[in-house]
Design a protein around this motif. Structure first.
Motif, PDB file in Angstrom:
ATOM      1  N   LEU A  31       0.831  -1.200   0.000  1.00  0.00           N
ATOM      2  CA  LEU A  31       0.000   0.000   0.000  1.00  0.00           C
ATOM      3  C   LEU A  31       0.867   1.253   0.000  1.00  0.00           C
ATOM      4  CD1 LEU A  31      -2.917   1.010   0.107  1.00  0.00           C
ATOM      5  CD2 LEU A  31      -2.711   1.057   2.580  1.00  0.00           C
ATOM      6  N   PHE A  32       1.938   1.239   0.767  1.00  0.00           N
ATOM      7  CA  PHE A  32       2.851   2.379   0.790  1.00  0.00           C
ATOM      8  C   PHE A  32       3.529   2.573  -0.561  1.00  0.00           C
ATOM      9  CE2 PHE A  32       7.038   4.262   1.570  1.00  0.00           C
ATOM     10  CZ  PHE A  32       6.643   5.474   2.108  1.00  0.00           C
ATOM     11  N   ALA A  33       3.987   1.493  -1.179  1.00  0.00           N
ATOM     12  CA  ALA A  33       4.665   1.600  -2.480  1.00  0.00           C
ATOM     13  C   ALA A  33       3.698   2.086  -3.553  1.00  0.00           C
ATOM     14  CB  ALA A  33       5.253   0.249  -2.872  1.00  0.00           C
ATOM     15  N   PHE A  34       2.490   1.545  -3.571  1.00  0.00           N
ATOM     16  CA  PHE A  34       1.520   1.948  -4.588  1.00  0.00           C
ATOM     17  C   PHE A  34       1.091   3.397  -4.394  1.00  0.00           C
ATOM     18  CE2 PHE A  34      -2.842   2.310  -6.188  1.00  0.00           C
ATOM     19  CZ  PHE A  34      -2.613   1.984  -7.511  1.00  0.00           C
ATOM     20  N   SER A  35       0.810   3.793  -3.156  1.00  0.00           N
ATOM     21  CA  SER A  35       0.346   5.157  -2.927  1.00  0.00           C
ATOM     22  C   SER A  35       1.450   6.177  -3.182  1.00  0.00           C
ATOM     23  CB  SER A  35      -0.216   5.310  -1.515  1.00  0.00           C
ATOM     24  OG  SER A  35       0.781   5.045  -0.564  1.00  0.00           O
ATOM     25  N   SER A  36       2.689   5.863  -2.820  1.00  0.00           N
ATOM     26  CA  SER A  36       3.775   6.812  -3.112  1.00  0.00           C
ATOM     27  C   SER A  36       4.010   6.932  -4.613  1.00  0.00           C
ATOM     28  CB  SER A  36       5.055   6.410  -2.383  1.00  0.00           C
ATOM     29  OG  SER A  36       5.492   5.149  -2.810  1.00  0.00           O
ATOM     30  N   THR A  64      10.506   3.743 -10.580  1.00  0.00           N
ATOM     31  CA  THR A  64      11.420   2.606 -10.622  1.00  0.00           C
ATOM     32  C   THR A  64      12.235   2.527  -9.332  1.00  0.00           C
ATOM     33  OG1 THR A  64      11.554   2.841 -13.024  1.00  0.00           O
ATOM     34  CG2 THR A  64      13.230   1.490 -11.983  1.00  0.00           C
ATOM     35  N   GLY A  65      12.636   3.679  -8.800  1.00  0.00           N
ATOM     36  CA  GLY A  65      13.337   3.700  -7.520  1.00  0.00           C
ATOM     37  C   GLY A  65      12.460   3.220  -6.376  1.00  0.00           C
ATOM     38  N   VAL A  66      11.181   3.597  -6.386  1.00  0.00           N
ATOM     39  CA  VAL A  66      10.241   3.110  -5.367  1.00  0.00           C
ATOM     40  C   VAL A  66      10.111   1.596  -5.473  1.00  0.00           C
ATOM     41  CG1 VAL A  66       7.806   3.098  -4.696  1.00  0.00           C
ATOM     42  CG2 VAL A  66       8.971   5.256  -5.082  1.00  0.00           C
ATOM     43  N   ALA A  67      10.056   1.080  -6.703  1.00  0.00           N
ATOM     44  CA  ALA A  67       9.967  -0.368  -6.898  1.00  0.00           C
ATOM     45  C   ALA A  67      11.200  -1.065  -6.336  1.00  0.00           C
ATOM     46  CB  ALA A  67       9.798  -0.697  -8.378  1.00  0.00           C
ATOM     47  N   PHE A  68      12.381  -0.477  -6.569  1.00  0.00           N
ATOM     48  CA  PHE A  68      13.606  -1.065  -6.031  1.00  0.00           C
ATOM     49  C   PHE A  68      13.585  -1.082  -4.504  1.00  0.00           C
ATOM     50  CE2 PHE A  68      17.836  -0.263  -4.249  1.00  0.00           C
ATOM     51  CZ  PHE A  68      18.441  -1.461  -4.559  1.00  0.00           C
ATOM     52  N   TYR A  70      10.992  -0.993  -2.595  1.00  0.00           N
ATOM     53  CA  TYR A  70       9.937  -1.916  -2.177  1.00  0.00           C
ATOM     54  C   TYR A  70      10.442  -3.356  -2.167  1.00  0.00           C
ATOM     55  CZ  TYR A  70       5.702  -4.708  -2.491  1.00  0.00           C
ATOM     56  OH  TYR A  70       4.737  -5.652  -2.285  1.00  0.00           O
ATOM     57  N   VAL A  71      11.152  -3.749  -3.226  1.00  0.00           N
ATOM     58  CA  VAL A  71      11.710  -5.098  -3.290  1.00  0.00           C
ATOM     59  C   VAL A  71      12.741  -5.292  -2.186  1.00  0.00           C
ATOM     60  CG1 VAL A  71      13.138  -6.631  -4.695  1.00  0.00           C
ATOM     61  CG2 VAL A  71      11.260  -5.388  -5.737  1.00  0.00           C
ATOM     62  N   LEU A  72      13.563  -4.278  -1.951  1.00  0.00           N
ATOM     63  CA  LEU A  72      14.563  -4.365  -0.892  1.00  0.00           C
ATOM     64  C   LEU A  72      13.910  -4.547   0.474  1.00  0.00           C
ATOM     65  CD1 LEU A  72      17.630  -4.078  -0.243  1.00  0.00           C
ATOM     66  CD2 LEU A  72      17.149  -1.660   0.166  1.00  0.00           C
ATOM     67  N   VAL A  73      12.882  -3.773   0.752  1.00  0.00           N
ATOM     68  CA  VAL A  73      12.190  -3.871   2.038  1.00  0.00           C
ATOM     69  C   VAL A  73      11.525  -5.237   2.185  1.00  0.00           C
ATOM     70  CG1 VAL A  73      10.166  -3.007   3.288  1.00  0.00           C
ATOM     71  CG2 VAL A  73      11.869  -1.419   2.424  1.00  0.00           C
ATOM     72  N   GLU A  74      10.880  -5.714   1.145  1.00  0.00           N
ATOM     73  CA  GLU A  74      10.198  -7.007   1.226  1.00  0.00           C
ATOM     74  C   GLU A  74      11.177  -8.161   1.397  1.00  0.00           C
ATOM     75  OE1 GLU A  74       7.191  -8.038   1.551  1.00  0.00           O
ATOM     76  OE2 GLU A  74       6.153  -6.138   1.329  1.00  0.00           O
ATOM     77  N   GLU A 128       5.580  -5.453  -7.778  1.00  0.00           N
ATOM     78  CA  GLU A 128       6.953  -5.167  -8.198  1.00  0.00           C
ATOM     79  C   GLU A 128       7.038  -5.059  -9.724  1.00  0.00           C
ATOM     80  OE1 GLU A 128      10.921  -7.932  -8.500  1.00  0.00           O
ATOM     81  OE2 GLU A 128       9.535  -8.260  -6.852  1.00  0.00           O
ATOM     82  N   ALA A 129       6.467  -6.021 -10.419  1.00  0.00           N
ATOM     83  CA  ALA A 129       6.509  -6.000 -11.883  1.00  0.00           C
ATOM     84  C   ALA A 129       5.742  -4.804 -12.437  1.00  0.00           C
ATOM     85  CB  ALA A 129       5.926  -7.294 -12.435  1.00  0.00           C
ATOM     86  N   THR A 130       4.599  -4.494 -11.850  1.00  0.00           N
ATOM     87  CA  THR A 130       3.810  -3.350 -12.326  1.00  0.00           C
ATOM     88  C   THR A 130       4.568  -2.045 -12.159  1.00  0.00           C
ATOM     89  OG1 THR A 130       1.778  -4.513 -11.733  1.00  0.00           O
ATOM     90  CG2 THR A 130       1.619  -2.137 -12.041  1.00  0.00           C
ATOM     91  N   LEU A 131       5.181  -1.852 -10.998  1.00  0.00           N
ATOM     92  CA  LEU A 131       5.928  -0.615 -10.772  1.00  0.00           C
ATOM     93  C   LEU A 131       7.140  -0.511 -11.685  1.00  0.00           C
ATOM     94  CD1 LEU A 131       5.865  -0.293  -6.882  1.00  0.00           C
ATOM     95  CD2 LEU A 131       4.546   1.003  -8.544  1.00  0.00           C
ATOM     96  N   ILE A 132       7.849  -1.607 -11.883  1.00  0.00           N
ATOM     97  CA  ILE A 132       9.040  -1.560 -12.734  1.00  0.00           C
ATOM     98  C   ILE A 132       8.658  -1.310 -14.192  1.00  0.00           C
ATOM     99  CG2 ILE A 132      10.912  -2.969 -13.680  1.00  0.00           C
ATOM    100  CD1 ILE A 132      11.234  -4.140 -10.870  1.00  0.00           C
TER     101      ILE A 132
END
Length: 156
Positions: A31-36, A64-68, A70-74, A128-132
């Motif tokens: 939710l944080f990644a999508f909303s940001s 793309t940075g948010v996606a990165f 997000y993947v790092l946090v997950e 992740e794929a959608t954001l990238i």
């Protein structure tokens, strides 16, 4: 007047209250990644003019940075699994597995926890794929796509 199930068992209330935290761990990071990302895109679109769409490639880079991140946090935190392990530790602290009245609540909680851990990986990879993909497309041709869309809609 007697209740057919007896008095309230506070351990059952505790166990079923943990479902909230399990679902929160499932949804908080996506939710944080999508909303940001949505805020980044809306801000970039707000800075666009009728003929200048140069903020969109910058927004794509940020997404793309948010996606990165997000993947790092997950991958580092793995919130769903860690929260589930902590909750199970609380259950063992309260000796819930040996309480016969708590068994139905434990079974329900463990079903929800199992479902959330199964869907978590799919949910993470999909977002992740959608954001990238969206970030890459916006970075590469965001200004050209927006110009084409604005001409097609007659916004210019």
């Amino acid at each position: 007047m007697t209740k057919p199930n007896g008095p309230i068992n506070f351990l059952n209330l505790f166990i079923m209250g943990q479902v909230y935290f399990q679902l929160l761990a499932l949804l908080i990071a996506p939710l944080f990644a999508f909303s940001s990302s949505a805020i980044i895109l809306a801000t970039a679109w707000g800075f666009c003019t009728g003929t200048d769409f140069s903020p969109l490639p910058r927004a794509g880079t940020l997404i793309t940075g948010v996606a990165f991140l997000y993947v790092l946090v997950e991958e580092v935190w793995d919130l769903t699994t860690n929260v589930s392990a902590e909750i199970e530790a609380n259950f063992s602290f309260f000796d819930a597995d040996n309480d016969t009245e708590a068994q139905p609540a434990l079974e329900r909680y463990r079903a929800v926890a199992s479902w959330s851990m199964k869907t978590h990986r799919v949910f993470v990879r999909l977002l992740e794929a959608t954001l990238i993909i969206c970030g890459t497309i916006l970075s590469a041709v965001g200004d050209l796509i927006a110009l084409w869309i604005s001409r097609a809609l007659g916004i210019q």
